[in-house]
Write an enzyme that holds these catalytic residues in place. Structure first.
Site, PDB file in Angstrom:
ATOM      1  N   HIS A  50       0.797  -1.147   0.122  1.00 23.24           N
ATOM      2  CA  HIS A  50       0.013   0.060   0.343  1.00 23.24           C
ATOM      3  C   HIS A  50       0.850   1.181   0.005  1.00 23.24           C
ATOM      4  CE1 HIS A  50      -3.445   2.679   0.681  1.00 23.24           C
ATOM      5  NE2 HIS A  50      -2.607   3.184   1.795  1.00 23.24           N
ATOM      6  N   ASP A  52       0.818   5.334  -0.183  1.00 24.32           N
ATOM      7  CA  ASP A  52       0.319   6.653  -0.219  1.00 24.32           C
ATOM      8  C   ASP A  52       1.051   7.776  -1.028  1.00 24.32           C
ATOM      9  OD1 ASP A  52      -1.714   6.168   2.022  1.00 24.32           O
ATOM     10  OD2 ASP A  52      -0.158   5.662   3.278  1.00 24.32           O
ATOM     11  N   ASP A 164      -7.788   2.030   2.036  1.00 22.86           N
ATOM     12  CA  ASP A 164      -7.415   2.874   3.308  1.00 22.86           C
ATOM     13  C   ASP A 164      -8.339   4.144   3.232  1.00 22.86           C
ATOM     14  OD1 ASP A 164      -5.463   3.071   5.269  1.00 22.86           O
ATOM     15  OD2 ASP A 164      -4.226   4.458   4.227  1.00 22.86           O
ATOM     16  N   ASP A 276       1.937  -1.303   4.452  1.00 28.94           N
ATOM     17  CA  ASP A 276       2.229   0.124   4.052  1.00 28.94           C
ATOM     18  C   ASP A 276       3.659  -0.029   3.601  1.00 28.94           C
ATOM     19  OD1 ASP A 276      -0.073   1.172   4.714  1.00 28.94           O
ATOM     20  OD2 ASP A 276       0.589   2.504   6.553  1.00 28.94           O
ATOM     21  N   HIS A 410      -6.498   9.956  -0.258  1.00 28.71           N
ATOM     22  CA  HIS A 410      -7.141   9.838   0.975  1.00 28.71           C
ATOM     23  C   HIS A 410      -6.185  10.506   2.096  1.00 28.71           C
ATOM     24  CE1 HIS A 410      -4.952   6.041   0.544  1.00 28.71           C
ATOM     25  NE2 HIS A 410      -4.874   6.177   1.762  1.00 28.71           N
TER      26      HIS A 410
END
Length: 451
Positions: A50, A52, A164, A276, A410
């Site tokens: 994951h 970001d 998420d 993550d 997000h």
């Protein structure tokens, strides 16, 4: 059959909110599922990471420090073993890598996608927030990501992957269904709702955000989180698996998997392995998982489990092929989100108002430039010079769209990132505004010229 997971102070278009913490589960018309004693549990293990596009570090900072290394190391591992597979969600990071990748890496990636060993899930430029991004923002960022994957790799995304965002809206689910997605994976739902999903075997359901008569979308709620089962993330200090401990470690993993299977209606179960920015030490992960999976499969009759590397679409295809699978229907959404009794994730809906306004203003400026560009295309401006101008303007417009799309993620529009990251997001919005204004001005000048 309609399954209602919650009721309380809310209502209207969202169906309910959990302001009073009241949880109702109505189960009525499906065949009670679960793992029969004579059935092997089929586990579809999904290695993933994951990423970001900005949170504790900026987009570029994450790319240089972690993401580029993750891609390199995962590709090396997939070269070594053809049984290994991987799933990837964030097209923004992938594009950053692919445009600089060597010819060999590009060719190998194309081979992996064609063979089904590398799957793009979600496929948007980012995983958008579902409480703040309006439908045009969702469509724009999904289109940007999907079109890039289609044009570069011939990849067609069939599984939504919103693991998420801080709560899940009916609007987002509707857009995934209308985009032709076959299934949707979500995660962050109110903790009492997830508990009820476990006990009622309702983690998987047909979500019908447009009403009970709509087609809906098959939705899978992650059992615990998007991380590996506890004790089996080999980048977090879990002991490596080898001949000396494989029996005991396999027994523990089988115990965890069978415990999870009680929350599902069929003998098939998808389990994520990752977290993550994981798989930066990809070989550490894959080498232990290889040994575990091989042992479990060789002893499947006694252990009652088979397990294999898989992609989400593989899992959903198997699920759809199960004639005994029956799922409840759900109308409504999963807002607001709370992960415990004292933690309602609602502050981000109103904090950083200037950022939120800046996103909307930028979105409007880009939309104006897009409308002018479309008008130029259909207005007969097709001389060689003007075609070249239009191509150059389109590239500028695409850059503006991509800058905006990153901020729709997000941890972007929500304002949940570190201050230097927020500063970087404002710079992206500034650049997007300048690019779209330049495109609009040049198009206005272009269409005013005599033909």
């Amino acid at each position: 059959c309609v399954c209602v997971f919650g009721a309380g102070m809310g209502g209207g278009r969202h169906g309910f909110a959990l302001g009073l913490g009241i949880v109702l589960v109505l189960t009525c018309c499906w065949v009670q599922g679960g793992l029969a004693s004579s059935s092997l549990l089929e586990v579809f293990a999904v290695p993933h990471t994951h990423l970001d596009p900005g949170w504790l570090n900026t987009f570029e900072g994450y790319y240089r420090k972690e993401v580029s290394q993750i891609l390199k190391n995962v590709l090396d591992c997939l070269r070594q073993n053809k049984d290994r597979k991987f799933s990837w969600a964030e097209t923004s990071f992938f594009e950053r890598w692919y445009e600089e990748a060597s010819a060999d890496d590009r060719a190998f990636m194309q081979e992996l996608v064609a063979d089904g060993r590398w799957e793009f899930v979600g496929g948007g430029w980012v995983q958008h927030d579902e409480g703040l991004v309006d439908y045009t923002g969702v469509v724009e960022q999904m289109t940007e990501g999907h079109e890039y994957l289609r044009s570069k790799l011939g990849a067609h995304v069939t599984v939504g992957w919103q693991i998420d965002p801080f709560g899940h809206s009916a609007e987002s689910a509707s857009l995934h269904a209308r985009a032709g997605m076959l299934a949707l994976v979500i995660n962050r739902v109110h903790h009492t709702i997830k508990q009820s999903m476990h006990s009622s075997k309702s983690l998987e359901f047909m979500w019908k955000p447009d009403g009970s008569q709509s087609r809906g979308i098959l939705t899978h709620t992650l059992h615990t989180h998007y991380s590996s089962p506890r004790g089996f993330d080999f980048e977090e200090g879990s002991p490596a698996v080898g001949p000396h401990n494989v029996q005991s470690r396999a027994a523990e993993l089988v115990r965890v998997l069978k415990e999870r299977s009680r929350a599902y209606r069929t003998n098939k179960m998808m389990v994520p392995f990752g977290d993550d920015f994981k798989f930066i030490r990809a070989l550490t992960q894959f080498s232990s998982l290889d040994v575990l999976f091989d042992y479990i499969n060789k002893n499947s009759d006694s252990l009652g489990v088979t397990i294999k590397y898989a992609t989400p679409s593989e899992y959903f295809e198997a699920l759809r092929g199960d004639e005994d699978a029956r799922f409840p229907e759900f109308l409504g959404d999963f807002m607001p989100y709370a992960d415990n009794e004292d933690s309602y994730w609602t502050g981000f809906l109103t904090t950083h108002p200037f950022l939120k306004r800046h996103v909307r203003v930028t979105q409007n400026h880009i939309r104006t430039a897009e409308a002018l560009f479309a008008g130029a295309l259909v207005s007969g401006y097709d001389t060689l010079l003007k075609r070249q101008q239009l191509h150059a303007l389109f590239r500028q417009l695409r850059r503006a769209r991509r800058f905006l799309a990153v901020v729709q993620h997000h941890d972007g529009i929500t304002g949940t990132s570190k201050k230097p990251v927020m500063t970087d997001y404002f710079a992206m919005l500034r650049d997007a505004n300048e690019l779209s204004a330049a495109v609009s001005n040049e198009l206005l000048a272009l269409v005013q010229l005599p033909k």
